[in-house]
Design a protein around this motif. Structure first.
Motif, PDB file in Angstrom:
ATOM      1  N   ASP A 118     -10.860  -2.478  -0.162  1.00 48.86           N
ATOM      2  CA  ASP A 118     -10.108  -1.330  -0.656  1.00 48.86           C
ATOM      3  C   ASP A 118      -9.944  -0.231   0.387  1.00 48.86           C
ATOM      4  O   ASP A 118      -9.495   0.865   0.070  1.00 48.86           O
ATOM      5  CB  ASP A 118     -10.751  -0.765  -1.920  1.00 48.86           C
ATOM      6  CG  ASP A 118     -12.132  -0.178  -1.699  1.00 48.86           C
ATOM      7  OD1 ASP A 118     -12.810   0.088  -2.691  1.00 48.86           O
ATOM      8  OD2 ASP A 118     -12.530   0.014  -0.536  1.00 48.86           O
ATOM      9  N   THR A 177      -6.442   1.678   0.784  1.00 46.93           N
ATOM     10  CA  THR A 177      -5.866   2.269  -0.417  1.00 46.93           C
ATOM     11  C   THR A 177      -6.108   3.770  -0.431  1.00 46.93           C
ATOM     12  O   THR A 177      -6.982   4.280   0.276  1.00 46.93           O
ATOM     13  CB  THR A 177      -6.473   1.672  -1.704  1.00 46.93           C
ATOM     14  OG1 THR A 177      -7.860   2.001  -1.767  1.00 46.93           O
ATOM     15  CG2 THR A 177      -6.312   0.156  -1.743  1.00 46.93           C
ATOM     16  N   GLU A 213       3.424   3.443   2.405  1.00 50.75           N
ATOM     17  CA  GLU A 213       2.768   2.124   2.556  1.00 50.75           C
ATOM     18  C   GLU A 213       3.408   1.320   3.688  1.00 50.75           C
ATOM     19  O   GLU A 213       2.712   0.671   4.473  1.00 50.75           O
ATOM     20  CB  GLU A 213       2.856   1.341   1.251  1.00 50.75           C
ATOM     21  CG  GLU A 213       2.131   0.004   1.323  1.00 50.75           C
ATOM     22  CD  GLU A 213       2.125  -0.771   0.012  1.00 50.75           C
ATOM     23  OE1 GLU A 213       1.595  -1.898   0.001  1.00 50.75           O
ATOM     24  OE2 GLU A 213       2.653  -0.259  -0.998  1.00 50.75           O
ATOM     25  N   LYS A 265      -1.957   1.340   0.565  1.00 45.52           N
ATOM     26  CA  LYS A 265      -1.362   1.232  -0.765  1.00 45.52           C
ATOM     27  C   LYS A 265      -1.815   2.398  -1.642  1.00 45.52           C
ATOM     28  O   LYS A 265      -2.988   2.751  -1.653  1.00 45.52           O
ATOM     29  CB  LYS A 265      -1.767  -0.091  -1.424  1.00 45.52           C
ATOM     30  CG  LYS A 265      -1.173  -0.317  -2.805  1.00 45.52           C
ATOM     31  CD  LYS A 265      -1.518  -1.689  -3.338  1.00 45.52           C
ATOM     32  CE  LYS A 265      -0.986  -1.873  -4.768  1.00 45.52           C
ATOM     33  NZ  LYS A 265       0.465  -1.647  -4.864  1.00 45.52           N
ATOM     34  N   GLU A 301      -2.717   3.868  -5.126  1.00 47.99           N
ATOM     35  CA  GLU A 301      -3.108   3.581  -6.506  1.00 47.99           C
ATOM     36  C   GLU A 301      -2.859   4.860  -7.294  1.00 47.99           C
ATOM     37  O   GLU A 301      -3.383   5.917  -6.947  1.00 47.99           O
ATOM     38  CB  GLU A 301      -4.592   3.194  -6.578  1.00 47.99           C
ATOM     39  CG  GLU A 301      -5.028   2.109  -5.592  1.00 47.99           C
ATOM     40  CD  GLU A 301      -4.616   0.715  -6.015  1.00 47.99           C
ATOM     41  OE1 GLU A 301      -3.798   0.604  -6.959  1.00 47.99           O
ATOM     42  OE2 GLU A 301      -5.095  -0.251  -5.420  1.00 47.99           O
TER      43      GLU A 301
END
Length: 352
Positions: free
Chosen positions: A32, A35, A61, A67, A69
């Protein structure tokens, strides 16, 4: 004449978890590490994936490989969620409307970070200690159904008419940023807490009832289920692309001028953010000239940066909306300090 005012922050809605959150406790795994988690008031993400957030997050991104969330809810709701998670922080960035961004700061939820480009954000649109910075400027407003109610009401007093019974709704103060804004504007227009509560007590006869989400009121207005509801210029202007019956207006007290105040989307880096570096990169990206130039064209809002002056059709139309509207500046320190008192007074007056 349109004069500059400090912004307030915006928004509402039931929680919408756009992706599974994997970050926890301030540490990140290899899985992760790419993110960044954003807790945000609603209004900037499009229903059809065509909002400012949609474009900015996609471009971010693509440029960074990080990314986003995304978790969405009411302004107060997002702050309360972050507060509950304080010992096990999940969010990296929080975006909310005043007075909730100030509330997040006073509860120790934010850490100082001045994003690149924040030197071009007005002093009233950011905190002096770098804890938060406006990323999209905005103004409080109301909406009406242009088909069923071609001429927008002009005054608060008109809304007491029996024709608005069960055809009027505003989002819940203390939960939704725009709902809290109803209290702020009413107290300003009526000259204080007591006369504002007297008015809102009378208005309750026509009010459908509480709503944690301001954004969910617009579809009801567009369909004619409601004639009038509260909102904000950015969100409602963006919604009007797919809801052609929405019209934006600003109530006046009888005998006075229509008024509004700035209600910006303000962003801050969360204290003990699991992916703080990624959060800083996203804040930089949102305040970049490129992203700011898309605020009006894509998001239907106003750039937070003073050096970005868009000339697209939306920007021109948005400026026209505010012509002749008096823009006042709330005392945010007072509102942050006394918000519970004001909300409790509203609950007492309306029986909510």
């Amino acid at each position: 004449m349109l004069t500059h005012a400090k912004p307030i922050a915006a928004v509402t809605g039931a929680l919408a978890l756009a992706a599974t959150l994997t970050a926890c406790g301030g540490s990140s795994s290899a899985a992760d590490a790419k993110t960044v988690t954003v807790y945000s008031a609603d209004g900037l993400k499009g229903e059809a994936g065509d909002g400012w957030y949609d474009k900015v997050f996609k471009d971010f991104e693509k440029q960074t490989g990080i990314k986003v969330e995304y978790v969405e809810g009411g302004s107060g709701e997002m702050v309360q969620r972050a507060l509950r998670e304080k010992s096990n922080t999940q969010a990296d960035v929080i975006v909310t409307l005043p007075p909730f961004i100030q509330q997040a700061d006073s509860k120790g939820l934010l850490q100082a970070y001045a994003p690149k480009g924040s030197d071009q954000v007005g002093g009233g649109d950011k905190s002096g200690d770098g804890k938060w910075t406006s990323v999209v400027n905005n103004y409080f407003g109301f909406i009406h159904n242009k088909k069923e109610l071609p001429a927008a009401p002009k005054t608060w007093e008109e809304l007491l008419d029996a024709k608005y019974e069960n055809k009027l709704q505003y989002s819940t103060p203390g939960v939704a940023g725009d709902g809290t804004a109803v209290l702020i504007k009413a107290m300003h227009d009526f000259g204080g807490q007591e006369p504002a509560m007297e008015y809102l007590k009378k208005l309750q006869a026509n009010n459908v009832g509480p709503s944690s989400s301001t954004s969910k009121l617009a579809p009801k207005v567009d369909k004619g289920e409601l004639l009038v509801a509260n909102g904000d210029v950015q969100m409602n202007y963006a919604q009007a692309r797919s809801m052609p019956n929405l019209g934006i207006w600003f109530p006046a007290k009888e005998g006075g001028r229509p008024t509004t105040f700035a209600l910006p989307y303000a962003a801050g880096l969360v204290d003990k953010a699991p992916h703080a570096d990624n959060g800083r990169k996203l804040l930089d990206f949102m305040l970049s000239e490129r992203a700011q130039r898309e605020v009006s064209a894509i998001g239907g809002g106003f750039p937070a940066r003073k050096d970005v002056k868009p000339t697209d059709a939306n920007a021109i139309e948005l400026s026209k909306l505010l012509e002749g509207v008096e823009i006042f500046e709330p005392d945010w320190s007072d509102i942050d300090k006394n918000l519970k008192t004001y909300v409790d007074a509203w609950k007492s007056a309306t029986g909510s």
